[in-house]
Motif scaffolding. Structure first.
Motif, PDB file in Angstrom:
ATOM      1  N   PRO A   1      -1.782  22.562   8.285  1.00 35.87           N
ATOM      2  CA  PRO A   1      -1.340  21.781   9.450  1.00 35.87           C
ATOM      3  C   PRO A   1      -0.381  20.676   9.024  1.00 35.87           C
ATOM      4  CG  PRO A   1      -3.533  21.097   8.781  1.00 35.87           C
ATOM      5  CD  PRO A   1      -3.132  22.171   7.834  1.00 35.87           C
ATOM      6  N   VAL A   2       0.906  21.015   8.973  1.00 36.37           N
ATOM      7  CA  VAL A   2       1.879  20.074   8.406  1.00 36.37           C
ATOM      8  C   VAL A   2       2.085  18.834   9.278  1.00 36.37           C
ATOM      9  CG1 VAL A   2       3.124  21.701   6.968  1.00 36.37           C
ATOM     10  CG2 VAL A   2       3.743  21.480   9.380  1.00 36.37           C
ATOM     11  N   LEU A   3       2.065  19.043  10.611  1.00 32.72           N
ATOM     12  CA  LEU A   3       2.229  17.891  11.490  1.00 32.72           C
ATOM     13  C   LEU A   3       1.089  16.897  11.273  1.00 32.72           C
ATOM     14  CD1 LEU A   3       4.209  17.452  14.183  1.00 32.72           C
ATOM     15  CD2 LEU A   3       1.961  17.340  15.212  1.00 32.72           C
ATOM     16  N   GLU A   4      -0.115  17.434  11.213  1.00 30.03           N
ATOM     17  CA  GLU A   4      -1.286  16.596  10.982  1.00 30.03           C
ATOM     18  C   GLU A   4      -1.187  15.873   9.643  1.00 30.03           C
ATOM     19  OE1 GLU A   4      -3.623  15.637  12.909  1.00 30.03           O
ATOM     20  OE2 GLU A   4      -2.585  16.783  14.444  1.00 30.03           O
ATOM     21  N   LYS A   5      -0.624  16.547   8.680  1.00 32.67           N
ATOM     22  CA  LYS A   5      -0.506  15.968   7.343  1.00 32.67           C
ATOM     23  C   LYS A   5       0.319  14.694   7.401  1.00 32.67           C
ATOM     24  CE  LYS A   5       1.504  18.446   4.058  1.00 32.67           C
ATOM     25  NZ  LYS A   5       1.708  19.577   3.104  1.00 32.67           N
ATOM     26  N   GLY A   6       1.459  14.791   8.083  1.00 31.74           N
ATOM     27  CA  GLY A   6       2.317  13.613   8.202  1.00 31.74           C
ATOM     28  C   GLY A   6       1.658  12.517   9.023  1.00 31.74           C
ATOM     29  N   LYS A   7       1.054  12.924  10.136  1.00 27.56           N
ATOM     30  CA  LYS A   7       0.387  11.961  11.016  1.00 27.56           C
ATOM     31  C   LYS A   7      -0.734  11.242  10.284  1.00 27.56           C
ATOM     32  CE  LYS A   7       0.391  13.365  15.858  1.00 27.56           C
ATOM     33  NZ  LYS A   7      -0.325  14.195  16.831  1.00 27.56           N
ATOM     34  N   THR A   8      -1.543  12.036   9.604  1.00 28.90           N
ATOM     35  CA  THR A   8      -2.691  11.482   8.891  1.00 28.90           C
ATOM     36  C   THR A   8      -2.239  10.493   7.824  1.00 28.90           C
ATOM     37  OG1 THR A   8      -3.870  13.558   9.233  1.00 28.90           O
ATOM     38  CG2 THR A   8      -4.742  12.076   7.552  1.00 28.90           C
ATOM     39  N   ALA A   9      -1.208  10.851   7.111  1.00 28.53           N
ATOM     40  CA  ALA A   9      -0.706   9.960   6.060  1.00 28.53           C
ATOM     41  C   ALA A   9      -0.226   8.649   6.668  1.00 28.53           C
ATOM     42  CB  ALA A   9       0.432  10.636   5.302  1.00 28.53           C
ATOM     43  N   GLY A  10       0.486   8.751   7.786  1.00 27.55           N
ATOM     44  CA  GLY A  10       0.979   7.551   8.447  1.00 27.55           C
ATOM     45  C   GLY A  10      -0.152   6.652   8.903  1.00 27.55           C
ATOM     46  N   ARG A  11      -1.129   7.266   9.533  1.00 29.02           N
ATOM     47  CA  ARG A  11      -2.253   6.472  10.028  1.00 29.02           C
ATOM     48  C   ARG A  11      -3.043   5.857   8.883  1.00 29.02           C
ATOM     49  NH1 ARG A  11      -3.041   9.870  15.236  1.00 29.02           N
ATOM     50  NH2 ARG A  11      -3.975  11.555  14.048  1.00 29.02           N
ATOM     51  N   LEU A  12      -3.190   6.621   7.828  1.00 26.47           N
ATOM     52  CA  LEU A  12      -3.921   6.133   6.664  1.00 26.47           C
ATOM     53  C   LEU A  12      -3.226   4.893   6.102  1.00 26.47           C
ATOM     54  CD1 LEU A  12      -6.318   6.827   4.868  1.00 26.47           C
ATOM     55  CD2 LEU A  12      -4.794   8.210   3.446  1.00 26.47           C
ATOM     56  N   LEU A  13      -1.925   4.987   6.006  1.00 28.40           N
ATOM     57  CA  LEU A  13      -1.171   3.855   5.466  1.00 28.40           C
ATOM     58  C   LEU A  13      -1.290   2.639   6.369  1.00 28.40           C
ATOM     59  CD1 LEU A  13       0.808   2.914   3.273  1.00 28.40           C
ATOM     60  CD2 LEU A  13       2.657   3.529   4.821  1.00 28.40           C
ATOM     61  N   LEU A  14      -1.136   2.883   7.671  1.00 30.11           N
ATOM     62  CA  LEU A  14      -1.112   1.762   8.603  1.00 30.11           C
ATOM     63  C   LEU A  14      -2.485   1.126   8.795  1.00 30.11           C
ATOM     64  CD1 LEU A  14       1.403   3.405  11.060  1.00 30.11           C
ATOM     65  CD2 LEU A  14       1.799   1.331   9.732  1.00 30.11           C
ATOM     66  N   SER A  15      -3.513   1.809   8.341  1.00 26.93           N
ATOM     67  CA  SER A  15      -4.856   1.241   8.455  1.00 26.93           C
ATOM     68  C   SER A  15      -5.372   0.795   7.091  1.00 26.93           C
ATOM     69  CB  SER A  15      -5.811   2.288   9.032  1.00 26.93           C
ATOM     70  OG  SER A  15      -6.055   3.295   8.068  1.00 26.93           O
ATOM     71  N   SER A  16      -4.500   0.739   6.128  1.00 23.38           N
ATOM     72  CA  SER A  16      -4.979   0.531   4.756  1.00 23.38           C
ATOM     73  C   SER A  16      -5.460  -0.896   4.514  1.00 23.38           C
ATOM     74  CB  SER A  16      -3.898   0.904   3.747  1.00 23.38           C
ATOM     75  OG  SER A  16      -2.729   0.168   3.996  1.00 23.38           O
ATOM     76  N   GLY A  17      -5.187  -1.780   5.490  1.00 19.13           N
ATOM     77  CA  GLY A  17      -5.719  -3.124   5.311  1.00 19.13           C
ATOM     78  C   GLY A  17      -7.236  -3.154   5.399  1.00 19.13           C
ATOM     79  N   GLU A  18      -7.773  -2.191   6.164  1.00 20.75           N
ATOM     80  CA  GLU A  18      -9.202  -2.194   6.457  1.00 20.75           C
ATOM     81  C   GLU A  18     -10.060  -1.554   5.360  1.00 20.75           C
ATOM     82  OE1 GLU A  18      -9.090   0.147   9.960  1.00 20.75           O
ATOM     83  OE2 GLU A  18      -7.420  -1.021  10.779  1.00 20.75           O
TER      84      GLU A  18
ATOM     85  N   PRO B   1       0.822  -1.212   0.000  1.00 18.24           N
ATOM     86  CA  PRO B   1       0.000   0.000   0.000  1.00 18.24           C
ATOM     87  C   PRO B   1       0.853   1.258   0.000  1.00 18.24           C
ATOM     88  CG  PRO B   1      -0.062  -1.086   2.145  1.00 18.24           C
ATOM     89  CD  PRO B   1       0.608  -2.036   1.204  1.00 18.24           C
ATOM     90  N   THR B   2       0.326   2.292  -0.592  1.00 13.26           N
ATOM     91  CA  THR B   2       1.061   3.546  -0.696  1.00 13.26           C
ATOM     92  C   THR B   2       0.123   4.722  -0.459  1.00 13.26           C
ATOM     93  OG1 THR B   2       2.612   2.601  -2.297  1.00 13.26           O
ATOM     94  CG2 THR B   2       2.427   4.988  -2.263  1.00 13.26           C
ATOM     95  N   VAL B   3       0.625   5.691   0.284  1.00  5.68           N
ATOM     96  CA  VAL B   3      -0.124   6.928   0.506  1.00  5.68           C
ATOM     97  C   VAL B   3       0.732   8.084   0.012  1.00  5.68           C
ATOM     98  CG1 VAL B   3      -1.025   8.496   2.256  1.00  5.68           C
ATOM     99  CG2 VAL B   3      -1.412   6.043   2.487  1.00  5.68           C
ATOM    100  N   ILE B   4       0.123   8.991  -0.703  1.00  6.61           N
ATOM    101  CA  ILE B   4       0.852  10.140  -1.223  1.00  6.61           C
ATOM    102  C   ILE B   4       0.503  11.375  -0.414  1.00  6.61           C
ATOM    103  CG2 ILE B   4       1.140  11.652  -3.225  1.00  6.61           C
ATOM    104  CD1 ILE B   4       0.537   9.203  -4.979  1.00  6.61           C
TER     105      ILE B   4
END
Lengths: 340, 340
Positions: free
Chosen positions: A291-308, A125-128
């Motif tokens: 919100p740059v911090l949120e951007k990184g956090k959100t991308a990380g969480r999105l990727l790590l939950s991409s199985g669902e 999986p990949t998140v941009i």
DNA sequence: TTGAAAGCGCTAACAA
DNA sequence: TTGTTAGCGCTTTCAA
């Protein structure tokens, strides 16, 4: 044996103790993480693809913020963050193939980047983040068009009609110069292209001929490059009343150049940025905060939950126009038959 | 098959083409990096252990500089940089065991950190940046004692005898308060302990009773904590003429607190820092500059070349005292029988 | 509760 | 030049 390390509850404490002690005595360093990863099909790491030159990336608080947010998301999930070695020049895509990761976050790369192509070939999986914008792929970023629209609206309402633009690079080939209409519309960096398009729309609506608006491009993203771009812009178009920059870093450079020329900001020249970094806030730069911090956090969480998930997800982050002390109405032109 | 990907010269271009094409048609995504790593015994990545809270680490330009230097060294060598998820609180050492890396760089952790212990158990080379200082291990860092000695000398020669110190955390347990002699000498952070010891030596030599010099500690490394520490220090010891901070970040906070109290720097109060970050330079802080980018780069290169060595290597980086506009002789005390 | 064995996907050595 | 195979170290399933 494996159980002793991984499933302490599946065997007697006594045996476990004995096994572990014997292992230590024999100099066994614990399970090999790579072999374990092969077997479990989990690398326990997220790859980060960043093709911007590291020196510029680490000097831009907006980029550092994204990195921090991503690192925090990884930390929360207990997975590592693997920085893939890739710089704009290097065409060596092997590092992407070699990265033992469960997924990739791609941060702000051009749509024709070979590293990106290599990432997309990997069956993970990949998140941009920000760019490129690819149909059917997960992405996190601000609404660039809307954000830039707010800036344009603000300037138009102040009365600015003669504006100039300083933007980041539009393609992988260096062009530290004015930008042709073709290059604008064919830009490989989605974010920059979108911002320019939004400016074109807004200023055209205000009766400004966009074809006559000068746009200066810089390949490297530094304060100095922002300054040199402003110099080039103002040398050729001294009648400009507002300089619109597509990043705060570039705007800081434009501010420096204005000072060098003896132009007061905002009385003689209006300058705007984009990002909302701390230093911009400190000097009161008119800019769009994201919100740059949120951007990184959100991308990380999105990727790590991409199985669902099954359907691709695009998350748009809010932006906020922050009017500072660097924008004001243009100076009224002294009518020649009145002046000395 | 493997040859088609890894040894293009070992087979005919025609066959290679055919193999690769067939592979693609069958949906083969290319060699699995984890399996390859297991077989070749090379992970192609360097682990970075950093137990400081990420939010503080990414907000300290000195830390970001180290990270950047390390990333550059990795990029040059074409290996990834794997950030190990570890925060000061979390005792979960598993992430260290799970990291598929060829070696570790450990950056500024206490000597009793459990993550560090886990790293040392792994059968891979390790380089330590700054701390801890462990006999027989590769390490890169400045000569803290000498560097702090320069600061102390400078202050002593200016005439300061009543000084206070603000330092970073000395142990894994929080103590946002004054520091006892025991805690000083038993500090688990080698860098902080060394700096305090060097101050003790220098001021004792100048006739100052070190036991009477107040030292305030802060667990979190932020500008705000520097300010609150300065407040605590100056509230209890208003007679202090110089505040010595063991980092620029803390010094920036001390400066803010001085301003809040209406104390002019340097006329009413001298403030010094450590690191030489850009912002310190900008405001003219008297500090010791250390080459943080080089520190990270050097550590990376040292690690990546560690196959060629047998004896452990300790690399000491140069530091430079930068006298700025925040240090001056202490204000002469107005003799009571002269004043109003 | 404990032990044995298959196989994850690859590379490198060797055989044809 | 091309094809075959052992085995990297682990986890997991299955048998004892």
């Amino acid at each position: 044996m494996s159980n002793a390390y991984n499933r302490p509850d599946q065997l007697s404490p006594e045996l476990r103790r004995r096994v572990l002690e014997t292992a230590r005595r024999l100099g066994y360093p614990g399970p090999d993480p790579v072999a374990r990863s092969l077997r479990t099909r989990k690398a326990g790491a997220v790859g980060l693809l960043l093709t911007e030159n590291l020196s510029y990336a680490f000097r831009d608080p907006a980029a550092v913020g994204v990195l921090e947010g991503l690192a925090l998301a990884c930390e929360d999930a207990g997975v590592g963050l693997h920085l893939v070695p890739a710089s704009p020049g290097r065409e060596d895509v092997a590092a992407v193939h070699r990265a033992g990761v469960d997924g990739f976050v791609v941060y702000s790369v051009p749509d024709d980047d070979p590293h990106l192509a290599a990432v997309l070939e990997r069956p993970v999986p990949t998140v941009i983040i920000d760019q490129p914008s690819i149909e059917g792929m997960d992405r996190v970023g601000p609404d660039d068009a809307a954000a830039v629209g707010k800036i344009a609206e603000h300037l138009v309402s102040l009365g600015h009609r003669q504006v100039g633009v300083i933007c980041m690079r539009l393609a992988r080939e260096r062009n530290d110069d004015f930008v042709s209409a073709t290059r604008q519309s064919g830009a490989h960096f989605h974010v920059q292209r979108t911002r320019l398009e939004a400016l074109a729309v807004a200023f055209s609506a205000a009766g400004v001929d966009w074809a006559g608006v000068p746009v200066v491009e810089r390949f490297d993203h530094t304060v100095d490059d922002g300054a040199s771009a402003a110099r080039q812009l103002l040398d050729a178009y001294p009648q400009i009343t507002a300089v619109i920059c597509t990043s705060d870093i570039l705007a800081l450079g434009a501010m420096a150049e204005a000072e060098r020329r003896g132009l007061r900001v905002p009385q003689d020249l209006t300058v705007t940025g984009f990002d909302g970094i701390a230093e911009a806030e400190r000097i009161g730069l008119t800019t769009v905060h994201q919100p740059v911090l949120e951007k990184g956090k959100t991308a990380g969480r999105l990727l790590l939950s991409s199985g669902e998930r099954s359907a691709p997800k695009v998350i748009t982050l809010p932006t906020e126009l922050r009017i500072g002390r660097t924008s004001a109405p243009p100076r009224t032109v002294e009518e020649p038959w009145f002046g000395g």
